[in-house]
Design a protein around this motif. Structure first.
Motif, short mmCIF file in Angstrom:
data_model
loop_
_atom_site.label_atom_id
_atom_site.label_comp_id
_atom_site.label_asym_id
_atom_site.label_seq_id
_atom_site.Cartn_x
_atom_site.Cartn_y
_atom_site.Cartn_z
N LYS A 1 64.74 -20.42 -36.87
CA LYS A 1 63.85 -20.79 -35.77
C LYS A 1 63.75 -19.58 -34.85
N TYR A 2 62.56 -19.05 -34.73
CA TYR A 2 62.35 -17.84 -33.93
C TYR A 2 62.03 -18.19 -32.48
N ASP A 3 62.34 -17.28 -31.61
CA ASP A 3 62.18 -17.48 -30.17
C ASP A 3 60.87 -16.84 -29.72
N GLY A 4 59.77 -17.37 -30.24
CA GLY A 4 58.47 -16.79 -29.91
C GLY A 4 57.46 -17.86 -29.55
N SER A 5 56.24 -17.70 -30.04
CA SER A 5 55.16 -18.65 -29.76
C SER A 5 54.55 -19.13 -31.06
N GLY B 1 72.60 -13.80 -31.80
CA GLY B 1 71.39 -13.01 -31.65
C GLY B 1 70.14 -13.68 -32.17
N HIS B 2 70.24 -14.97 -32.47
CA HIS B 2 69.11 -15.74 -32.98
C HIS B 2 69.06 -17.09 -32.26
N GLU B 3 67.91 -17.73 -32.31
CA GLU B 3 67.78 -19.02 -31.62
C GLU B 3 68.46 -20.14 -32.40
N GLY B 4 68.24 -20.20 -33.70
CA GLY B 4 68.84 -21.27 -34.48
C GLY B 4 68.12 -21.47 -35.80
N ASN C 1 71.63 -22.27 -31.74
CA ASN C 1 72.86 -21.53 -31.57
C ASN C 1 73.38 -21.67 -30.13
N GLU C 2 74.69 -21.86 -29.99
CA GLU C 2 75.26 -22.06 -28.66
C GLU C 2 75.03 -20.85 -27.77
N GLU C 3 75.09 -19.66 -28.34
CA GLU C 3 74.86 -18.45 -27.56
C GLU C 3 73.46 -18.47 -26.95
N TYR C 4 72.48 -18.92 -27.74
CA TYR C 4 71.11 -19.01 -27.24
C TYR C 4 71.04 -19.96 -26.05
N LYS D 1 73.44 -20.81 -24.03
CA LYS D 1 74.15 -20.27 -22.87
C LYS D 1 73.30 -19.25 -22.13
N LEU D 2 72.42 -18.56 -22.86
CA LEU D 2 71.56 -17.58 -22.22
C LEU D 2 70.62 -18.21 -21.20
N HIS D 3 70.38 -19.48 -21.33
CA HIS D 3 69.56 -20.18 -20.34
C HIS D 3 70.33 -20.43 -19.03
N LYS D 4 71.63 -20.19 -19.09
CA LYS D 4 72.49 -20.38 -17.91
C LYS D 4 72.33 -21.77 -17.31
N ILE D 5 72.42 -22.74 -18.17
CA ILE D 5 72.12 -24.10 -17.70
C ILE D 5 73.30 -25.05 -17.77
N LYS D 6 74.20 -24.79 -18.70
CA LYS D 6 75.25 -25.78 -18.91
C LYS D 6 76.10 -26.00 -17.66
#
Length: 358
Positions: free
Chosen positions: A101-105, A220-223, A238-241, A243-248
């Motif tokens: 799953k890519y992090d694009g449009s 380094g990927h969305e999932g 991916n959990e790293e993805y 966490k990058l939202h800084k939301i948890k």
């Protein structure tokens, strides 16, 4: 919820008129009206309420003939996001296809006459649609493949990734990653390779638990997106993805939740919620519904008032609006009178800052 059922133009109109979570947009391309249907903010119950709603995610018709011209991916959810995607529910389903799953449009292609066009789920004039079209125009093999698919009654669907279109994951090159094509006849998908395309990354996994383990280490990927043999899908991120939202760490802050809801980001962390404290799940889901209902009702009230009274003189319109609408809807109704549209980015900011769901 039958995602293969393709609603007609008139059925889409009825859904939009019946539920404020669903919206439509008309655009004119070389004198031809095209109409797209999608959702603004919607809960699972909204999708359950009407047949075919899972396809109101960019489904596109000609406005003059009501002909279906594009059918992108149906609405699907994250693992553990709702009762349909709980691990216990899907763990024994046969897996057909697993891709990155890519992090694009998401972009997809359609034709009007002999001309090829590209659009996002709600906009044929989006920058991403232009960028994607430029890539295709420079690759005659890919362009011919796309045209052939469309003439065979399929909608070719791609993910655009680009340094100009960064969401969370940084990409160094602008690419069109081919996802699949969807039949506009029966709503099924074709995942076969298309000549000239750059396909999404594929993973040869046939067990949900193995997929979950792979996603955890997919840095380094969305999932990943999992396609089952019935062609329904789920997302596992991916959990790293996340966490990058800084939301948890801020999930109990109402303004944080409102921002996530209004920008369609809350889905990204619901898998965390369903595996943690049930009281937190109940709190977040309850607040989500409150925010969505309030936001949609403010806009719907203003839009209905404007549609009925837009031909009145400004002073009379303003007096009547002030008498009949709440303060928030009044402001939106006046914006509609002045501009013919609502700047939802501005309204979202005001909605959050003033906590208008309370």
């Amino acid at each position: 919820m039958d995602f293969k059922y393709i609603p007609s133009y008139d059925e889409c109109i009825d859904i939009v008129n019946s539920n404020s979570a669903f919206v439509m947009k008309e655009e004119i391309i070389r004198g031809i009206p095209i109409v797209s249907f999608t959702y603004r903010l919607a809960l699972v119950d909204d999708f359950k309420a009407y047949k075919g709603t899972r396809n109101l995610r960019g489904i596109t018709f000609r406005g003059d003939t009501k002909e279906l011209i594009a059918l992108p991916l149906h609405k699907f959810w994250n693992l553990n996001e709702n009762e349909y995607t709980q691990l216990d529910v899907i763990k024994n389903k046969k897996i057909l296809h697993v891709t990155e799953k890519y992090d694009g449009s998401l972009v997809y292609f359609f034709m009007l006459g002999s001309r090829l066009y590209c659009k996002t789920k709600f906009n044929s004039a989006a920058d991403q649609a232009y960028w994607a079209m430029n890539i295709v125009e420079c690759n005659s093999t890919l362009k011919n493949s796309i045209i052939k698919l469309i003439k065979n009654n399929y909608t070719p669907i791609f993910e655009l990734i680009s340094p100009r279109n960064q969401v969370v994951i940084p990409y160094t090159e602008e690419k069109l990653k081919y996802i699949c094509s969807r039949s506009m006849a029966d709503g099924t998908y074709n995942f076969d390779y298309v000549e000239g395309c750059d396909p999404v990354g594929e993973f040869y996994l046939d067990d949900v638990n193995s997929i979950i383990s792979t996603v955890k280490n997919f840095y380094g990927h969305e999932g990943l997106v999992v396609v089952f043999d019935d062609h329904d899908m789920i997302k596992i991120k991916n959990e790293e993805y996340l966490k990058l939202h800084k939301i948890k760490s801020n999930i109990l802050n109402e303004s944080t939740i409102a921002n996530l809801v209004l920008n369609n980001k809350l889905d990204d962390i619901k898998d965390y919620l369903f595996s943690s404290d049930l009281n937190m799940i109940e709190y977040v889901c309850s607040l989500e519904k409150k925010i969505i209902d309030s936001y949609n009702n403010f806009i719907q009230s203003a839009q209905i008032f404007y549609n009925i009274y837009k031909d009145m003189p400004r002073k009379d319109y303003a007096i009547k609006a002030q008498n009949e609408l709440d303060r928030t809807s009044f402001g939106l109704a006046m914006e509609l009178y002045s501009n013919g549209t609502i700047n939802e980015d501005t309204f979202k900011e005001r909605f959050i800052n003033k906590k208008l769901w309370n």
